[in-house]
Scaffold this motif. Structure first.
Motif, mmCIF file in Angstrom:
data_model
loop_
_atom_site.group_PDB
_atom_site.id
_atom_site.type_symbol
_atom_site.label_atom_id
_atom_site.label_comp_id
_atom_site.label_asym_id
_atom_site.label_seq_id
_atom_site.Cartn_x
_atom_site.Cartn_y
_atom_site.Cartn_z
ATOM 1 N N HIS A 16 -45.870 69.872 183.399
ATOM 2 C CA HIS A 16 -45.329 70.313 182.669
ATOM 3 C C HIS A 16 -43.547 70.024 183.018
ATOM 4 O O HIS A 16 -43.654 70.071 184.382
ATOM 5 C CB HIS A 16 -45.449 71.422 182.613
ATOM 6 N N ASP A 19 -42.743 71.464 187.004
ATOM 7 C CA ASP A 19 -44.220 71.505 187.981
ATOM 8 C C ASP A 19 -43.066 70.523 189.185
ATOM 9 O O ASP A 19 -43.157 71.007 190.518
ATOM 10 C CB ASP A 19 -45.106 71.064 187.717
ATOM 11 N N HIS A 131 -53.239 70.485 185.627
ATOM 12 C CA HIS A 131 -52.204 70.231 186.785
ATOM 13 C C HIS A 131 -53.183 69.250 188.008
ATOM 14 O O HIS A 131 -54.039 68.091 188.420
ATOM 15 C CB HIS A 131 -52.377 71.028 188.116
HETATM 16 ZN ZN LIG Z 1 -47.832 73.122 185.483
#
Ligand SMILES: [Zn+2]
Length: 239
Positions: A16, A19, A131
């Motif tokens: 994302h 991150d 993730h």
């Molecule tokens: Zn993330």
């Protein structure tokens, strides 16, 4: 570990927008200072993130791409690529492995930084399913896909992308970090990168203090002493 003098190109693969900024932007800024070329690869646009309920998913995706470009710029990264997968639905598919292997062969990084694919039972946030999926797919893309000329042969036949061996991977968000980077010098730039994600952090009270205390705690855990900041990684030799 790979000697720093042998790290010329770094690829950061995340799920994302934001991150990379939480996990490794301080270390990235220090790499950029030394002339290392850094590329960000984002698997999703983050279209399911944030509290901005006036935007639909595509409006949010567009906003978050812009925020990520600004965040990357804050630490000197200009090569930012998006795969455009839907936020919250990533699985470590063969298709995703091929997409990441393609970028590994294009960028030819010495070091890849990505998410830890295992669940961390000490904190819940690092183990978002996207993730874990991106971390797993990236490790699979590093070994065996990117280095094996017989894996996804169309990458060579149709795109001329020869096999490439990544020499080391650093994993973010795991419960067993074994490498600490002192980011005291780049902490302000990391904070600027994080604050570029206005849709995610502007409503969080005390955000700057929270970030500073988190990374200060890691510096103490790393034995760097008080008043320092650190990012932690688990190093995986992959040569
Ligand atoms: Zn993330």
């Amino acid at each position: 570990m790979l000697p720093e003098s042998e790290i010329n190109r770094v690829l950061v693969v995340t799920a994302h927008p934001d991150d990379a900024d939480f996990g490794s932007a301080g270390s990235v800024a220090l790499f950029v200072d030394k002339g290392v070329e850094v590329t960000y690869l984002l698997v999703t646009d983050g279209d399911a993130g944030g509290n901005e309920r006036t935007l639909d998913n595509s409006g949010m995706a567009e906003l978050r791409r812009k925020e990520q470009l600004a965040a990357a710029k804050a630490v000197g990264v200009t090569d930012v690529r998006f795969l455009g997968y839907p936020d919250g639905q990533v699985v470590p598919s063969l298709e995703l492995r091929r997409a990441i292997a393609r970028v590994i062969r294009q960028v030819r990084p010495d070091l890849v930084i990505t998410h830890h694919p295992d669940r961390n039972y000490q904190f819940i946030a690092p183990s978002h399913p996207d993730h874990r999926a991106v971390g797993g797919a990236t490790l699979d893309a590093v070994y065996p896909d990117a280095r094996n000329p017989y894996a996804f042969p169309e990458l060579i036949k149709e795109e001329g992308l020869e096999a490439w061996t990544v020499r080391e991977v650093w994993l973010n968000g795991g419960s067993t970090p074994n490498h600490w980077v002192d980011i005291t010098e780049s902490m302000d730039r990391k904070l600027a990168a994080l604050q570029s994600h206005v849709s995610q952090v502007s409503h969080v009270e005390g955000f700057t203090d929270f970030v500073r205390s988190r990374f200060a705690a890691w510096a103490e855990q790393a034995g760097l002493g008080e008043g320092r900041y650190a990012e932690g990684f688990q190093v995986v030799p992959t040569a």
